[in-house]
Design a protein around this motif. Structure first.
Motif, PDB file in Angstrom:
ATOM      1  N   ARG A  17       0.834  -1.198   0.000  1.00  0.00           N
ATOM      2  CA  ARG A  17       0.000   0.000   0.000  1.00  0.00           C
ATOM      3  C   ARG A  17       0.874   1.257   0.000  1.00  0.00           C
ATOM      4  O   ARG A  17       2.057   1.200   0.352  1.00  0.00           O
ATOM      5  CB  ARG A  17      -0.932  -0.013   1.202  1.00  0.00           C
ATOM      6  CG  ARG A  17      -1.948  -1.155   1.135  1.00  0.00           C
ATOM      7  CD  ARG A  17      -2.771  -1.256   2.394  1.00  0.00           C
ATOM      8  NE  ARG A  17      -3.657  -0.108   2.552  1.00  0.00           N
ATOM      9  CZ  ARG A  17      -4.821   0.025   1.935  1.00  0.00           C
ATOM     10  NH1 ARG A  17      -5.240  -0.906   1.091  1.00  0.00           N
ATOM     11  NH2 ARG A  17      -5.583   1.081   2.150  1.00  0.00           N
ATOM     12  N   THR A  68     -12.236   6.280  -8.384  1.00  0.00           N
ATOM     13  CA  THR A  68     -11.471   5.035  -8.444  1.00  0.00           C
ATOM     14  C   THR A  68     -10.780   4.655  -7.142  1.00  0.00           C
ATOM     15  O   THR A  68     -10.199   3.580  -7.071  1.00  0.00           O
ATOM     16  CB  THR A  68     -10.406   5.120  -9.556  1.00  0.00           C
ATOM     17  OG1 THR A  68      -9.476   6.168  -9.253  1.00  0.00           O
ATOM     18  CG2 THR A  68     -11.049   5.358 -10.909  1.00  0.00           C
ATOM     19  N   SER A  69     -10.822   5.496  -6.122  1.00  0.00           N
ATOM     20  CA  SER A  69     -10.153   5.173  -4.857  1.00  0.00           C
ATOM     21  C   SER A  69     -10.599   6.151  -3.782  1.00  0.00           C
ATOM     22  O   SER A  69     -11.093   7.243  -4.085  1.00  0.00           O
ATOM     23  CB  SER A  69      -8.630   5.256  -5.012  1.00  0.00           C
ATOM     24  OG  SER A  69      -8.231   6.608  -5.189  1.00  0.00           O
ATOM     25  N   THR A  97     -14.143   3.286  -1.137  1.00  0.00           N
ATOM     26  CA  THR A  97     -14.374   4.513  -1.896  1.00  0.00           C
ATOM     27  C   THR A  97     -15.792   5.032  -1.657  1.00  0.00           C
ATOM     28  O   THR A  97     -16.006   6.241  -1.522  1.00  0.00           O
ATOM     29  CB  THR A  97     -14.144   4.265  -3.392  1.00  0.00           C
ATOM     30  OG1 THR A  97     -12.821   3.719  -3.574  1.00  0.00           O
ATOM     31  CG2 THR A  97     -14.264   5.542  -4.195  1.00  0.00           C
ATOM     32  N   ASP A 116     -13.293  -4.188  -7.874  1.00  0.00           N
ATOM     33  CA  ASP A 116     -12.193  -3.912  -8.786  1.00  0.00           C
ATOM     34  C   ASP A 116     -12.781  -3.315 -10.060  1.00  0.00           C
ATOM     35  O   ASP A 116     -13.997  -3.095 -10.156  1.00  0.00           O
ATOM     36  CB  ASP A 116     -11.363  -5.175  -9.069  1.00  0.00           C
ATOM     37  CG  ASP A 116     -12.196  -6.329  -9.621  1.00  0.00           C
ATOM     38  OD1 ASP A 116     -13.340  -6.099 -10.080  1.00  0.00           O
ATOM     39  OD2 ASP A 116     -11.711  -7.473  -9.597  1.00  0.00           O
ATOM     40  N   THR A 138      -9.630  10.302 -10.707  1.00  0.00           N
ATOM     41  CA  THR A 138      -8.609   9.292 -10.517  1.00  0.00           C
ATOM     42  C   THR A 138      -7.233   9.945 -10.407  1.00  0.00           C
ATOM     43  O   THR A 138      -7.116  11.109 -10.010  1.00  0.00           O
ATOM     44  CB  THR A 138      -8.678   8.287 -11.696  1.00  0.00           C
ATOM     45  OG1 THR A 138      -7.780   7.209 -11.466  1.00  0.00           O
ATOM     46  CG2 THR A 138      -8.399   8.943 -13.030  1.00  0.00           C
ATOM     47  N   ARG A 143      -5.843   1.748 -12.775  1.00  0.00           N
ATOM     48  CA  ARG A 143      -7.183   1.553 -13.335  1.00  0.00           C
ATOM     49  C   ARG A 143      -7.161   1.770 -14.844  1.00  0.00           C
ATOM     50  O   ARG A 143      -8.061   2.391 -15.422  1.00  0.00           O
ATOM     51  CB  ARG A 143      -8.201   2.493 -12.696  1.00  0.00           C
ATOM     52  CG  ARG A 143      -8.275   2.381 -11.182  1.00  0.00           C
ATOM     53  CD  ARG A 143      -8.882   1.084 -10.727  1.00  0.00           C
ATOM     54  NE  ARG A 143      -8.868   0.975  -9.270  1.00  0.00           N
ATOM     55  CZ  ARG A 143      -9.157  -0.144  -8.616  1.00  0.00           C
ATOM     56  NH1 ARG A 143      -9.441  -1.239  -9.273  1.00  0.00           N
ATOM     57  NH2 ARG A 143      -9.136  -0.169  -7.305  1.00  0.00           N
ATOM     58  N   SER A 191      -2.763  -3.793  -6.455  1.00  0.00           N
ATOM     59  CA  SER A 191      -2.403  -2.824  -7.491  1.00  0.00           C
ATOM     60  C   SER A 191      -1.362  -3.431  -8.422  1.00  0.00           C
ATOM     61  O   SER A 191      -0.285  -3.835  -7.970  1.00  0.00           O
ATOM     62  CB  SER A 191      -1.846  -1.547  -6.858  1.00  0.00           C
ATOM     63  OG  SER A 191      -1.174  -0.745  -7.822  1.00  0.00           O
TER      64      SER A 191
END
Length: 254
Positions: A17, A68-69, A97, A116, A138, A143, A191
């Motif tokens: 992470r 996206t996050s 998210t 995902d 994003t 992604r 990721s």
């Protein structure tokens, strides 16, 4: 004389992470008697410039908006309030998210059970777009399958890069922990870019050692990538949440 020294973890998860975001995985591992080795590929930096602001305005004006996050939500909220219009549909890539959007005041948004890009693209509101504008909130990279898939469905993608990833070399502490690793361990993978970055940055001897470890991946696509990078053991977690990755790791290591 008794001491309060905590017991040594029985196994480890190698956490890929971003810097400063390992604590949820650390807590999840500790609950199962494990520990983590924090091997951050990058740190995240919110953007605050005219390009980011203009891109976000355009994205948030689209009939459908994807985040996206959690970091995309936090960075966007620093630039302007996040309030969906009544005729808009907002989407989150996963539960984390979606929770970040609720905290930012956006209310309920659509999020897939499968957390995902593939799960997001399977949602009913993102099937036949036929000229509909889609805002994609994003960061550069990551992604990478979303925008082409949305365009292939006829969507007009309005991309807003609201934060960026700043690459980091492996820390001396992480390298020492890998060299001294004497307990079972697994790589927690959520990721594809993060895994590539880490494997490219590791010294050759440590990269070879890490490839011998099992990988716990949040999607089949991630496990396929790990295989192409030389990993031979792959296990699928239910989703990309730290607790889910740790639960799968604990089941194979504990």
């Amino acid at each position: 004389m008794s001491t309060n020294t905590p017991p040594m973890p029985a196994w480890y998860v190698i956490s890929l992470r971003p810097r400063g975001q390992h604590e949820p995985m650390r807590r999840a591992a500790a609950r199962r008697g494990g520990g983590i080795i924090a091997l951050s590929p990058w740190r995240l930096q919110a953007l605050d410039d005219d390009v980011a602001r203009a891109g976000l305005r355009a994205a948030l004006d689209a009939p459908r908006v994807l985040f996206t996050s959690p970091m995309a939500v936090r960075a966007a909220a620093l630039l302007q309030p996040l309030r969906p219009a009544e005729d808009q549909q907002w989407f989150a890539v996963g539960a984390g998210t979606a929770a970040a959007l609720r905290r930012a005041g956006a209310g309920d948004v659509a999020a897939p059970r499968r957390m995902d890009s593939e799960g997001l693209l399977a949602l009913p509101g993102l099937q036949r777009l036929d000229g509909i504008a889609v805002g994609l909130v994003t960061a550069p990279g990551g992604r990478g399958t979303l925008a082409p898939a949305l365009q292939a469905r006829g969507g007009e993608v309005r991309r807003a890069d609201v934060y960026r990833r700043i690459p980091l070399p492996p820390s001396a502490r992480a390298l020492a922990a890998l060299r001294g690793l004497s307990r079972p361990a697994a790589v927690a993978l959520s990721s594809s870019d993060g895994l590539r970055r880490v494997m490219d940055a590791l010294p050759a001897d440590l990269a070879a050692r890490v490839r011998l470890l099992p990988v716990v991946g949040a999607s089949d696509r991630l496990l396929e990538l790990a295989s192409t990078l030389g990993f031979t053991q792959g296990f699928r977690a239910s989703d990309a949440r730290p607790a889910s990755l740790v639960e799968t790791a604990a089941s194979i290591l504990g």
